[in-house]
Write an enzyme that holds these catalytic residues in place. Structure first.
Site, PDB file in Angstrom:
ATOM      1  N   TYR A 106       0.836  -1.204   0.000  1.00 31.80           N
ATOM      2  CA  TYR A 106       0.000   0.000   0.000  1.00 31.80           C
ATOM      3  C   TYR A 106       0.868   1.250   0.000  1.00 31.80           C
ATOM      4  CZ  TYR A 106      -4.275  -2.518   1.394  1.00 31.80           C
ATOM      5  OH  TYR A 106      -5.370  -3.333   1.430  1.00 31.80           O
ATOM      6  N   TYR A 145      -0.522  -9.872   0.783  1.00 27.72           N
ATOM      7  CA  TYR A 145       0.542  -9.288   1.618  1.00 27.72           C
ATOM      8  C   TYR A 145       0.508  -9.904   3.015  1.00 27.72           C
ATOM      9  CZ  TYR A 145      -3.286  -6.164   3.157  1.00 27.72           C
ATOM     10  OH  TYR A 145      -4.472  -5.655   3.631  1.00 27.72           O
ATOM     11  N   ARG A 155      -2.841 -11.786   3.901  1.00 28.11           N
ATOM     12  CA  ARG A 155      -4.174 -11.416   3.419  1.00 28.11           C
ATOM     13  C   ARG A 155      -4.369 -11.918   1.986  1.00 28.11           C
ATOM     14  NH1 ARG A 155      -7.617  -7.963   4.749  1.00 28.11           N
ATOM     15  NH2 ARG A 155      -8.870  -9.786   4.320  1.00 28.11           N
ATOM     16  N   HIS A 158      -7.450  -8.641  -2.233  1.00 22.59           N
ATOM     17  CA  HIS A 158      -8.745  -8.021  -1.910  1.00 22.59           C
ATOM     18  C   HIS A 158      -8.725  -6.544  -2.255  1.00 22.59           C
ATOM     19  CE1 HIS A 158      -6.224  -7.256   1.623  1.00 22.59           C
ATOM     20  NE2 HIS A 158      -6.946  -6.155   1.775  1.00 22.59           N
ATOM     21  N   HIS A 160     -10.699  -2.982  -0.913  1.00 22.33           N
ATOM     22  CA  HIS A 160     -11.574  -2.372   0.089  1.00 22.33           C
ATOM     23  C   HIS A 160     -12.601  -1.472  -0.615  1.00 22.33           C
ATOM     24  CE1 HIS A 160      -8.982  -3.435   3.583  1.00 22.33           C
ATOM     25  NE2 HIS A 160      -8.030  -3.400   2.663  1.00 22.33           N
TER      26      HIS A 160
HETATM   27 FE   LIG Z   1      -6.168  -4.450   2.760  1.00 27.84          FE
END
Ligand SMILES: [Fe+2]
Length: 235
Positions: A106, A145, A155, A158, A160
């Protein structure tokens, strides 16, 4: 005016506030019983986000932060309809997304994952549904990640989502997953959703919306309220 009755969230679909395998919930889940707070006029008639002009590229994450080239990764179309509790489209509502880049990183100061940032990918976008409740994003398929929930926790891929719907009582924050992802079986955030609700947060591969020689496509319809509501994020 009449105040709509907001049905309580179906515990068979939505994640419990406390799911000990998802460790953050141990601290943030309410320790006391929840208090029912019926919405008033300000909740159902107050201003909502989204009543402003969007940029021409806000919905296209493959172009909205280009610095010196195309973002790396697999281009995808993510599209679908936003529906209310009666299956009717919710028009002109703000849909926001954020996500990791193709390497699973991110653009955020607390993300310390040792994977590269992409100078041409911010990982954030927004759009509004049209008159038929339809929305469409272009983006890059996010990478998996690691996170600190437990040893070797990863995770699944995905995206959000945040939606506001026609008023603040219909706000939904959730995550969209990809079909067939092996990490879904090991992810306590996904597993914290009751089995009945899990299919509602997995997009479908959509061959009809793919763009030949350009992008694959996934369909993700979102229901804001009532029976068949898309499960809310555990928070
Ligand atoms: Fe996330």
């Amino acid at each position: 005016m009449s105040i709509p009755i907001i049905p309580s969230m179906d515990a068979a679909v939505h994640p419990s506030k406390l799911y000990p395998e998802y460790k953050s919930t141990i601290l943030r889940a309410p320790a006391q019983p929840m208090i029912v707070f019926p919405p008033g006029i300000s909740e159902v008639q107050g201003p909502v986000f989204g009543d402003f002009q969007l940029g021409a590229l806000d919905h296209d994450l493959t172009k909205n932060s280009i610095k010196n080239g195309e973002p790396l990764g697999e281009r995808i179309v993510v599209h679908g309809k936003v529906l209310n509790e009666n299956g009717q489209p919710v028009p002109h509502t703000l849909v926001e997304i954020w996500q990791a880049n193709a390497a699973g990183r991110y653009v955020h100061k607390v993300d310390k994952h040792a994977a590269p940032l992409d100078p041409n990918f911010l990982g954030a976008g927004r759009t509004r549904t049209d008159k038929d409740g339809y929305y469409c994003f272009y983006t890059i398929k996010p990478g998996a990640y690691p996170w600190g929930n437990h040893f070797n926790a990863w995770r699944p891929n995905h995206i959000h989502f945040s939606l506001f719907g026609p008023n603040i009582t219909t706000r939904l924050v959730t995550q969209m997953y990809f079909p067939g992802d092996p990490l879904l079986n090991y992810d306590p955030i996904f597993q914290g959703i009751p089995e009945k609700g899990r299919p509602l947060v997995i997009a479908s591969f959509d061959i009809d919306r793919t763009e030949p020689d350009f992008a694959l496509a996934y369909r993700f319809d979102i229901v804001l309220r009532g029976y068949a509501t898309t499960p809310f994020e555990n928070q």
